[in-house]
Design a protein around this motif. Structure first.
Motif, PDB file in Angstrom:
ATOM      1  N   ALA A 174       0.825  -1.207   0.000  1.00 45.12           N
ATOM      2  CA  ALA A 174       0.000   0.000   0.000  1.00 45.12           C
ATOM      3  C   ALA A 174       0.858   1.256   0.000  1.00 45.12           C
ATOM      4  O   ALA A 174       0.607   2.207  -0.764  1.00 45.12           O
ATOM      5  CB  ALA A 174      -0.934  -0.012   1.203  1.00 45.12           C
ATOM      6  N   LYS A 175       1.889   1.271   0.852  1.00 47.48           N
ATOM      7  CA  LYS A 175       2.738   2.468   0.970  1.00 47.48           C
ATOM      8  C   LYS A 175       3.502   2.750  -0.326  1.00 47.48           C
ATOM      9  O   LYS A 175       3.470   3.876  -0.848  1.00 47.48           O
ATOM     10  CB  LYS A 175       3.715   2.275   2.136  1.00 47.48           C
ATOM     11  N   LEU A 176       4.217   1.764  -0.864  1.00 44.55           N
ATOM     12  CA  LEU A 176       5.030   2.014  -2.045  1.00 44.55           C
ATOM     13  C   LEU A 176       4.176   2.238  -3.288  1.00 44.55           C
ATOM     14  O   LEU A 176       4.539   3.028  -4.167  1.00 44.55           O
ATOM     15  CB  LEU A 176       6.012   0.863  -2.268  1.00 44.55           C
ATOM     16  N   ALA A 177       3.057   1.529  -3.366  1.00 42.65           N
ATOM     17  CA  ALA A 177       2.176   1.731  -4.516  1.00 42.65           C
ATOM     18  C   ALA A 177       1.579   3.138  -4.497  1.00 42.65           C
ATOM     19  O   ALA A 177       1.493   3.804  -5.534  1.00 42.65           O
ATOM     20  CB  ALA A 177       1.071   0.683  -4.530  1.00 42.65           C
ATOM     21  N   CYS A 178       1.186   3.599  -3.328  1.00 40.76           N
ATOM     22  CA  CYS A 178       0.625   4.950  -3.202  1.00 40.76           C
ATOM     23  C   CYS A 178       1.654   6.001  -3.608  1.00 40.76           C
ATOM     24  O   CYS A 178       1.380   6.879  -4.438  1.00 40.76           O
ATOM     25  CB  CYS A 178       0.149   5.164  -1.773  1.00 40.76           C
ATOM     26  N   SER A 179       2.850   5.915  -3.057  1.00 40.06           N
ATOM     27  CA  SER A 179       3.884   6.900  -3.372  1.00 40.06           C
ATOM     28  C   SER A 179       4.344   6.782  -4.816  1.00 40.06           C
ATOM     29  O   SER A 179       4.577   7.800  -5.488  1.00 40.06           O
ATOM     30  CB  SER A 179       5.076   6.724  -2.420  1.00 40.06           C
ATOM     31  N   GLY A 180       4.485   5.546  -5.289  1.00 41.05           N
ATOM     32  CA  GLY A 180       4.899   5.360  -6.672  1.00 41.05           C
ATOM     33  C   GLY A 180       3.904   5.952  -7.650  1.00 41.05           C
ATOM     34  O   GLY A 180       4.276   6.551  -8.667  1.00 41.05           O
ATOM     35  N   ARG A 181       2.627   5.798  -7.333  1.00 39.86           N
ATOM     36  CA  ARG A 181       1.584   6.292  -8.232  1.00 39.86           C
ATOM     37  C   ARG A 181       1.423   7.808  -8.154  1.00 39.86           C
ATOM     38  O   ARG A 181       1.418   8.505  -9.176  1.00 39.86           O
ATOM     39  CB  ARG A 181       0.248   5.624  -7.876  1.00 39.86           C
ATOM     40  N   PHE A 182       1.303   8.349  -6.938  1.00 39.47           N
ATOM     41  CA  PHE A 182       0.932   9.750  -6.790  1.00 39.47           C
ATOM     42  C   PHE A 182       2.119  10.708  -6.712  1.00 39.47           C
ATOM     43  O   PHE A 182       1.952  11.908  -6.958  1.00 39.47           O
ATOM     44  CB  PHE A 182       0.046   9.922  -5.557  1.00 39.47           C
ATOM     45  N   ILE A 183       3.303  10.221  -6.367  1.00 36.89           N
ATOM     46  CA  ILE A 183       4.483  11.096  -6.335  1.00 36.89           C
ATOM     47  C   ILE A 183       5.308  10.930  -7.603  1.00 36.89           C
ATOM     48  O   ILE A 183       5.615  11.896  -8.291  1.00 36.89           O
ATOM     49  CB  ILE A 183       5.353  10.809  -5.087  1.00 36.89           C
ATOM     50  N   SER A 184       5.679   9.675  -7.921  1.00 39.40           N
ATOM     51  CA  SER A 184       6.520   9.433  -9.092  1.00 39.40           C
ATOM     52  C   SER A 184       5.724   9.311 -10.381  1.00 39.40           C
ATOM     53  O   SER A 184       6.305   9.397 -11.469  1.00 39.40           O
ATOM     54  CB  SER A 184       7.356   8.163  -8.878  1.00 39.40           C
TER      55      SER A 184
END
Length: 452
Positions: free
Chosen positions: A48-58
């Motif tokens: 959940a954490k990496l997918a969220c950041s990967g999607r919305f930040i990167s």
């Protein structure tokens, strides 16, 4: 079909999945059945954490995110990731639902416990201009020969499966070459993992320069004042020689995975860790100690809003870092050990600040003495090649990277994130990527130095 029969079928399906996990886990998924509960919590929290950041930040596509997660464990391919407008939830075999929420300017945070402090934080964007890098976003100093070499190196890395996503070179204070992988450009914030430790140290160095921190004062925390931890100094934490017991292995149920993927407060676990060795005597790499530094700064400055304002006003704005996100844990404390996303150009700005002995864009942020201490070997009995959250090439029986100058020091992060600072050659090299195996840091970076 009646409700009872449907329930029996569903229960049978869950039992079959658990049996499958029990049979596959030891050999295929990387954990034993006894660790199943911990493994589910780690996988869904990480997912959940990496997918969220990967999607919305990167700005990554879900397919890339799945491949990135699977590089840590094949079990992550079994994750079901659900994307919303501002959040991602993850389950594994229908179990362990965990969600992470995106907040503009703060990035993503796991939805664990009371996240009210984050909802109350207000973010002020960094002001940008068209001045020449590092002050602004303009770059007119590209060296065509070196640019060709950097592009060829990135392409060769990726043919070899190393997944280099950004490669950038600064020489003489000028950005002279940069290359990017598919879907990534000069503005894309990329996860630095443990390179964030160096940024956390730089923040502390800024506090010291302003007269707000003392690396020798004890006790660091009032909770330690009446036990054997009372003698630990901030310098011990900076040099990873605190003597605190902390399990840095990244396995289900370890201190590190609990801290990063399951905790409301990332610093609570290391704060409660007992002393195992005398302070300063033994180097032991610990993400927990970095999060203690972040916790100390949070308390010293007075909460989430004050910390974010300090970071923006004292680090980001002076350096011109407009494409950087420093994520907080659910309690509102920066996760200094791991969760900083920044563009390659912004990572290079931090490297240039250190190369310039604490000054950049006409402003002195760190004292020359602090920068010198940050790049000085520690006094431990086992691994002196580590300074203030920076890895050193010198100080041991042999250089860490024999191909590179002795005075080199580096920010380093998981998946072979690198920022190399080379004072004797006046060079900074940034490499960002997702290499699950060895990356030829010494060999490649040596080819990017002047005269190579």
């Amino acid at each position: 079909m009646n409700v009872k029969k449907i329930s029996l079928i569903l229960l049978g399906g869950v039992a079959a999945l658990l049996l499958l996990a029990a049979l596959l886990a030891p050999r295929l998924l990387g954990f034993s059945v006894a660790q199943l509960d911990d493994a589910v919590r780690v996988a869904t929290g990480m997912g959940a954490k990496l997918a969220c950041s990967g999607r919305f930040i990167s700005g990554f596509e879900p397919s890339r995110i799945v491949e990135d997660l699977a590089s840590y464990s094949p079990a992550n391919r079994l994750l079901e990731l659900e994307y919303g407008d501002d959040r991602v939830s993850a389950t594994l075999l229908g179990m362990g639902r965990t969600s992470a929420i995106y907040r503009e300017g703060l990035g993503c945070t796991l939805d664990i416990g009371d996240t009210g402090p984050l909802d109350r934080v207000r973010v002020t964007p960094v002001e940008t201009n068209g001045e020449e890098w590092p002050l602004g976003s303009s770059v007119s100093s590209i060296d065509p020969v070196l640019q060709e070499r950097v592009e060829a190196m990135l392409a060769a890395d990726n043919r070899a499966g190393l997944q280099t996503r950004a490669l950038l070179v600064v020489q003489g204070g000028r950005l002279v070459a940069e290359a990017y992988g598919p879907g990534i450009d000069a503005q894309t914030p990329l996860l630095g993992w443990s390179m964030g430790k160096s940024l956390t140290a730089i923040m502390l160095g800024r506090l010291e320069h302003l007269g707000l921190a003392d690396t020798t004062a004890t006790p660091v925390f009032s909770q330690w004042q009446d036990d054997e931890r009372a003698g630990i100094t901030m310098e011990d934490l900076l040099q990873m020689s605190s003597g605190l017991a902390f399990d840095e292995t990244y396995a289900p149920g370890s201190d590190a995975t609990e801290m990063l993927f399951n905790a409301h407060s990332a610093s609570d676990l290391p704060l409660a860790s007992p002393a195992a060795l005398d302070p300063g005597s033994h180097f032991s790499y610990s993400s927990g100690t970095t999060n203690l530094i972040a916790r100390w700064m949070h308390d010293r400055l007075g909460g989430a809003q004050a910390n974010l304002d300090f970071f923006r006003n004292e680090i980001l704005q002076p350096l011109g870092m407009a494409h950087t996100v420093f994520e907080m844990d659910p309690s509102g404390v920066f996760v200094g050990s791991s969760y900083i996303y920044a563009s390659a150009r912004d990572w290079a700005r931090l490297g240039q600040l250190m190369l310039n002995r604490g000054e950049l864009n006409g402003q002195r942020l760190l004292s020359e003495d602090w920068v010198a201490r940050a790049a000085t070997p520690n006094g431990s009995d086992n691994e002196p090649r580590y300074g203030y959250q920076f890895w050193l090439n010198r100080g041991g029986a042999s250089p860490r990277y024999p191909q590179l100058p002795e005075d080199v020091f580096l920010m380093q992060g998981n998946r072979r994130q690198r920022v190399m600072i080379s004072p004797s050659t006046d060079t900074v090299v940034v490499r960002l990527g997702w290499s699950a195996s060895r990356y030829p840091t010494g060999e490649n970076f040596a080819r990017l130095l002047p005269g190579s």
